[in-house]
Scaffold this motif. Structure first.
Motif, PDB file in Angstrom:
ATOM      1  N   LEU A 100     -21.853 -21.201  23.938  1.00 17.87           N
ATOM      2  CA  LEU A 100     -22.481 -20.000  24.497  1.00 17.87           C
ATOM      3  C   LEU A 100     -21.507 -18.829  24.561  1.00 17.87           C
ATOM      4  O   LEU A 100     -21.919 -17.665  24.535  1.00 17.87           O
ATOM      5  CB  LEU A 100     -23.028 -20.294  25.899  1.00 17.87           C
ATOM      6  CG  LEU A 100     -24.190 -21.293  25.956  1.00 17.87           C
ATOM      7  CD1 LEU A 100     -24.607 -21.530  27.402  1.00 17.87           C
ATOM      8  CD2 LEU A 100     -25.372 -20.775  25.138  1.00 17.87           C
ATOM      9  N   GLY A 101     -20.217 -19.142  24.646  1.00 15.26           N
ATOM     10  CA  GLY A 101     -19.230 -18.069  24.681  1.00 15.26           C
ATOM     11  C   GLY A 101     -19.215 -17.227  23.429  1.00 15.26           C
ATOM     12  O   GLY A 101     -18.740 -16.082  23.434  1.00 15.26           O
ATOM     13  N   TRP A 102     -19.752 -17.779  22.333  1.00 15.96           N
ATOM     14  CA  TRP A 102     -19.783 -17.025  21.075  1.00 15.96           C
ATOM     15  C   TRP A 102     -20.751 -15.848  21.131  1.00 15.96           C
ATOM     16  O   TRP A 102     -20.663 -14.939  20.307  1.00 15.96           O
ATOM     17  CB  TRP A 102     -20.130 -17.949  19.918  1.00 15.96           C
ATOM     18  CG  TRP A 102     -18.956 -18.759  19.481  1.00 15.96           C
ATOM     19  CD1 TRP A 102     -18.602 -20.010  19.899  1.00 15.96           C
ATOM     20  CD2 TRP A 102     -17.941 -18.350  18.564  1.00 15.96           C
ATOM     21  NE1 TRP A 102     -17.441 -20.420  19.293  1.00 15.96           N
ATOM     22  CE2 TRP A 102     -17.009 -19.421  18.470  1.00 15.96           C
ATOM     23  CE3 TRP A 102     -17.722 -17.197  17.807  1.00 15.96           C
ATOM     24  CZ2 TRP A 102     -15.884 -19.355  17.644  1.00 15.96           C
ATOM     25  CZ3 TRP A 102     -16.601 -17.136  16.988  1.00 15.96           C
ATOM     26  CH2 TRP A 102     -15.704 -18.201  16.919  1.00 15.96           C
ATOM     27  N   LEU A 103     -21.682 -15.875  22.078  1.00 13.13           N
ATOM     28  CA  LEU A 103     -22.581 -14.730  22.237  1.00 13.13           C
ATOM     29  C   LEU A 103     -21.806 -13.489  22.661  1.00 13.13           C
ATOM     30  O   LEU A 103     -22.255 -12.359  22.438  1.00 13.13           O
ATOM     31  CB  LEU A 103     -23.667 -15.041  23.264  1.00 13.13           C
ATOM     32  CG  LEU A 103     -24.704 -16.088  22.852  1.00 13.13           C
ATOM     33  CD1 LEU A 103     -25.651 -16.376  24.007  1.00 13.13           C
ATOM     34  CD2 LEU A 103     -25.479 -15.617  21.617  1.00 13.13           C
ATOM     35  N   VAL A 104     -20.638 -13.715  23.280  1.00  8.87           N
ATOM     36  CA  VAL A 104     -19.751 -12.606  23.647  1.00  8.87           C
ATOM     37  C   VAL A 104     -18.640 -12.445  22.618  1.00  8.87           C
ATOM     38  O   VAL A 104     -18.345 -11.334  22.178  1.00  8.87           O
ATOM     39  CB  VAL A 104     -19.149 -12.829  25.047  1.00  8.87           C
ATOM     40  CG1 VAL A 104     -18.118 -11.746  25.367  1.00  8.87           C
ATOM     41  CG2 VAL A 104     -20.243 -12.842  26.103  1.00  8.87           C
ATOM     42  N   LEU A 105     -18.044 -13.570  22.219  1.00 11.43           N
ATOM     43  CA  LEU A 105     -16.898 -13.487  21.320  1.00 11.43           C
ATOM     44  C   LEU A 105     -17.270 -12.931  19.951  1.00 11.43           C
ATOM     45  O   LEU A 105     -16.509 -12.136  19.381  1.00 11.43           O
ATOM     46  CB  LEU A 105     -16.253 -14.866  21.152  1.00 11.43           C
ATOM     47  CG  LEU A 105     -15.035 -14.904  20.213  1.00 11.43           C
ATOM     48  CD1 LEU A 105     -13.953 -13.950  20.693  1.00 11.43           C
ATOM     49  CD2 LEU A 105     -14.488 -16.319  20.082  1.00 11.43           C
ATOM     50  N   LEU A 106     -18.418 -13.319  19.423  1.00 12.67           N
ATOM     51  CA  LEU A 106     -18.788 -12.848  18.084  1.00 12.67           C
ATOM     52  C   LEU A 106     -18.903 -11.326  18.023  1.00 12.67           C
ATOM     53  O   LEU A 106     -18.335 -10.702  17.112  1.00 12.67           O
ATOM     54  CB  LEU A 106     -20.094 -13.510  17.635  1.00 12.67           C
ATOM     55  CG  LEU A 106     -20.407 -13.408  16.139  1.00 12.67           C
ATOM     56  CD1 LEU A 106     -19.366 -14.151  15.318  1.00 12.67           C
ATOM     57  CD2 LEU A 106     -21.805 -13.964  15.847  1.00 12.67           C
ATOM     58  N   VAL A 153     -11.556 -21.210  20.806  1.00 19.21           N
ATOM     59  CA  VAL A 153     -11.536 -22.515  21.484  1.00 19.21           C
ATOM     60  C   VAL A 153     -12.239 -22.411  22.831  1.00 19.21           C
ATOM     61  O   VAL A 153     -13.076 -23.247  23.194  1.00 19.21           O
ATOM     62  CB  VAL A 153     -10.089 -23.013  21.663  1.00 19.21           C
ATOM     63  CG1 VAL A 153     -10.067 -24.268  22.534  1.00 19.21           C
ATOM     64  CG2 VAL A 153      -9.456 -23.292  20.310  1.00 19.21           C
ATOM     65  N   ILE A 154     -11.920 -21.370  23.582  1.00 21.10           N
ATOM     66  CA  ILE A 154     -12.535 -21.172  24.901  1.00 21.10           C
ATOM     67  C   ILE A 154     -14.028 -20.921  24.768  1.00 21.10           C
ATOM     68  O   ILE A 154     -14.840 -21.482  25.518  1.00 21.10           O
ATOM     69  CB  ILE A 154     -11.855 -19.998  25.630  1.00 21.10           C
ATOM     70  CG1 ILE A 154     -10.379 -20.318  25.894  1.00 21.10           C
ATOM     71  CG2 ILE A 154     -12.576 -19.677  26.932  1.00 21.10           C
ATOM     72  CD1 ILE A 154      -9.590 -19.160  26.447  1.00 21.10           C
ATOM     73  N   ALA A 155     -14.434 -20.103  23.795  1.00 18.19           N
ATOM     74  CA  ALA A 155     -15.845 -19.761  23.615  1.00 18.19           C
ATOM     75  C   ALA A 155     -16.678 -20.963  23.200  1.00 18.19           C
ATOM     76  O   ALA A 155     -17.886 -21.008  23.433  1.00 18.19           O
ATOM     77  CB  ALA A 155     -15.977 -18.654  22.568  1.00 18.19           C
ATOM     78  N   SER A 156     -16.039 -21.955  22.577  1.00 21.10           N
ATOM     79  CA  SER A 156     -16.767 -23.127  22.076  1.00 21.10           C
ATOM     80  C   SER A 156     -17.015 -24.173  23.151  1.00 21.10           C
ATOM     81  O   SER A 156     -17.842 -25.073  22.963  1.00 21.10           O
ATOM     82  CB  SER A 156     -15.989 -23.760  20.913  1.00 21.10           C
ATOM     83  OG  SER A 156     -15.816 -22.837  19.859  1.00 21.10           O
ATOM     84  N   LEU A 157     -16.317 -24.079  24.274  1.00 21.50           N
ATOM     85  CA  LEU A 157     -16.410 -25.126  25.293  1.00 21.50           C
ATOM     86  C   LEU A 157     -17.784 -25.196  25.970  1.00 21.50           C
ATOM     87  O   LEU A 157     -18.372 -26.274  26.041  1.00 21.50           O
ATOM     88  CB  LEU A 157     -15.302 -24.937  26.334  1.00 21.50           C
ATOM     89  CG  LEU A 157     -13.869 -25.124  25.805  1.00 21.50           C
ATOM     90  CD1 LEU A 157     -12.865 -24.873  26.927  1.00 21.50           C
ATOM     91  CD2 LEU A 157     -13.686 -26.534  25.233  1.00 21.50           C
ATOM     92  N   ARG A 204     -10.274  -3.077  22.004  1.00 21.55           N
ATOM     93  CA  ARG A 204     -11.238  -2.066  21.546  1.00 21.55           C
ATOM     94  C   ARG A 204     -12.590  -2.723  21.262  1.00 21.55           C
ATOM     95  O   ARG A 204     -13.639  -2.158  21.574  1.00 21.55           O
ATOM     96  CB  ARG A 204     -10.706  -1.377  20.283  1.00 21.55           C
ATOM     97  CG  ARG A 204     -11.652  -0.349  19.671  1.00 21.55           C
ATOM     98  CD  ARG A 204     -12.027   0.737  20.661  1.00 21.55           C
ATOM     99  NE  ARG A 204     -12.943   1.689  20.088  1.00 21.55           N
ATOM    100  CZ  ARG A 204     -13.714   2.503  20.803  1.00 21.55           C
ATOM    101  NH1 ARG A 204     -13.676   2.478  22.131  1.00 21.55           N
ATOM    102  NH2 ARG A 204     -14.531   3.349  20.208  1.00 21.55           N
ATOM    103  N   GLY A 205     -12.555  -3.932  20.690  1.00 20.01           N
ATOM    104  CA  GLY A 205     -13.800  -4.657  20.461  1.00 20.01           C
ATOM    105  C   GLY A 205     -14.515  -4.966  21.769  1.00 20.01           C
ATOM    106  O   GLY A 205     -15.742  -4.849  21.868  1.00 20.01           O
ATOM    107  N   TRP A 206     -13.742  -5.354  22.797  1.00 17.51           N
ATOM    108  CA  TRP A 206     -14.312  -5.633  24.108  1.00 17.51           C
ATOM    109  C   TRP A 206     -14.922  -4.376  24.722  1.00 17.51           C
ATOM    110  O   TRP A 206     -15.989  -4.424  25.333  1.00 17.51           O
ATOM    111  CB  TRP A 206     -13.240  -6.206  25.022  1.00 17.51           C
ATOM    112  CG  TRP A 206     -13.633  -6.345  26.456  1.00 17.51           C
ATOM    113  CD1 TRP A 206     -13.136  -5.642  27.510  1.00 17.51           C
ATOM    114  CD2 TRP A 206     -14.611  -7.244  27.002  1.00 17.51           C
ATOM    115  NE1 TRP A 206     -13.726  -6.051  28.683  1.00 17.51           N
ATOM    116  CE2 TRP A 206     -14.642  -7.032  28.407  1.00 17.51           C
ATOM    117  CE3 TRP A 206     -15.458  -8.204  26.442  1.00 17.51           C
ATOM    118  CZ2 TRP A 206     -15.494  -7.741  29.242  1.00 17.51           C
ATOM    119  CZ3 TRP A 206     -16.303  -8.917  27.284  1.00 17.51           C
ATOM    120  CH2 TRP A 206     -16.315  -8.684  28.656  1.00 17.51           C
TER     121      TRP A 206
END
Length: 244
Positions: free
Chosen positions: A220-226, A212-216, A44-46
């Protein structure tokens, strides 16, 4: 523009904060849901993220920049824990706006500063005090543990942090939308999260893997994950506090 259309106007007392509650009537004591709902909160967040990815990533970048700038100063570092519930409260207001068909805007990030800021700041203060106590406890365990018990500090940290996360996770929307006091929101969040521990644990494990994946790639993955994470936090709240 009425109260529900403007995120910067306070909600009327006793209101849920929406003309169209997301799922039936609000259940102050929450409800139990199956473990399979954990992944559904992230989905739902996605879905919410995909509705306005540019806006969401701008919010995430500002969120990260603000917390990094504040935490860079020892004097202001304490402000991070105070600010986060206020910012999350604003994001929850943005998620409610999406459900009301108004869409999320960058200004929603700051909406918590004018809607229940005192309660949100108090949630942050209590969280900060709890984190300090947790750090002291872990420090004592580290000092007392032997080399053969190297996992003891880690186990202690997990056992203490999980209940803290359960108390904090659902508190901001309860303060923003339902006039809960900070203590009442933290207590209710913990009780309802504990009642839904299987889906919460499933959800937490997926979030950890995604982190873990977003931090690799240089974080930059945190711009989506957050954005997905905080939108899923709102989905969690809706699922356990509203009737189907």
């Amino acid at each position: 523009m009425n109260t529900q259309e403007n995120p910067f106007l306070p909600a009327s007392p006793g209101a849920t904060g929406s003309r169209h509650p997301p799922r039936g009537d609000f259940l102050a004591g929450g409800r139990r849901v199956p473990a399979s709902h954990g992944p559904q909160w992230l989905l739902r967040g996605w879905t919410m993220f995909r509705m306005a990815p540019g806006t969401w990533m701008t919010i995430a970048a500002a969120f990260m920049a603000l917390t990094l700038v504040v935490s860079a100063s020892r004097l202001l570092n304490i402000g991070v824990n105070l600010l986060i519930p206020v910012l999350i409260g604003g994001v929850c207001i943005g998620c409610r706006a999406i459900e009301d068909g108004q869409g999320i805007h960058f200004t929603h990030l700051l909406a918590g500063f004018t809607r229940k800021p005192r309660g949100l700041l108090l949630v942050g203060l209590l969280y900060m005090l709890a984190v300090m106590l947790l750090a002291v406890t872990i420090g004592v365990v580290v000092a007392l543990s032997r080399s053969g018990n190297s996992l003891l500090p880690l186990l202690t940290a997990v056992l203490l942090f999980v209940p803290l996360a359960m108390a904090f996770w659902l508190a901001p929307p309860l303060v923003v939308f339902h006039d809960f006091s900070a203590l009442e929101a933290l207590r209710t969040s913990f009780v309802v999260a504990w009642r839904n521990f299987p889906p919460f644990l499933f959800y937490g494990a997926l979030v950890l893997c995604a982190a873990v994946i977003a931090s690799l790639p240089l974080l930059l993955g945190w711009l989506v994950l957050l954005p997905v994470l905080y939108a899923s936090q709102y989905a969690f709240y809706c699922d356990v506090f509203f009737e189907q």
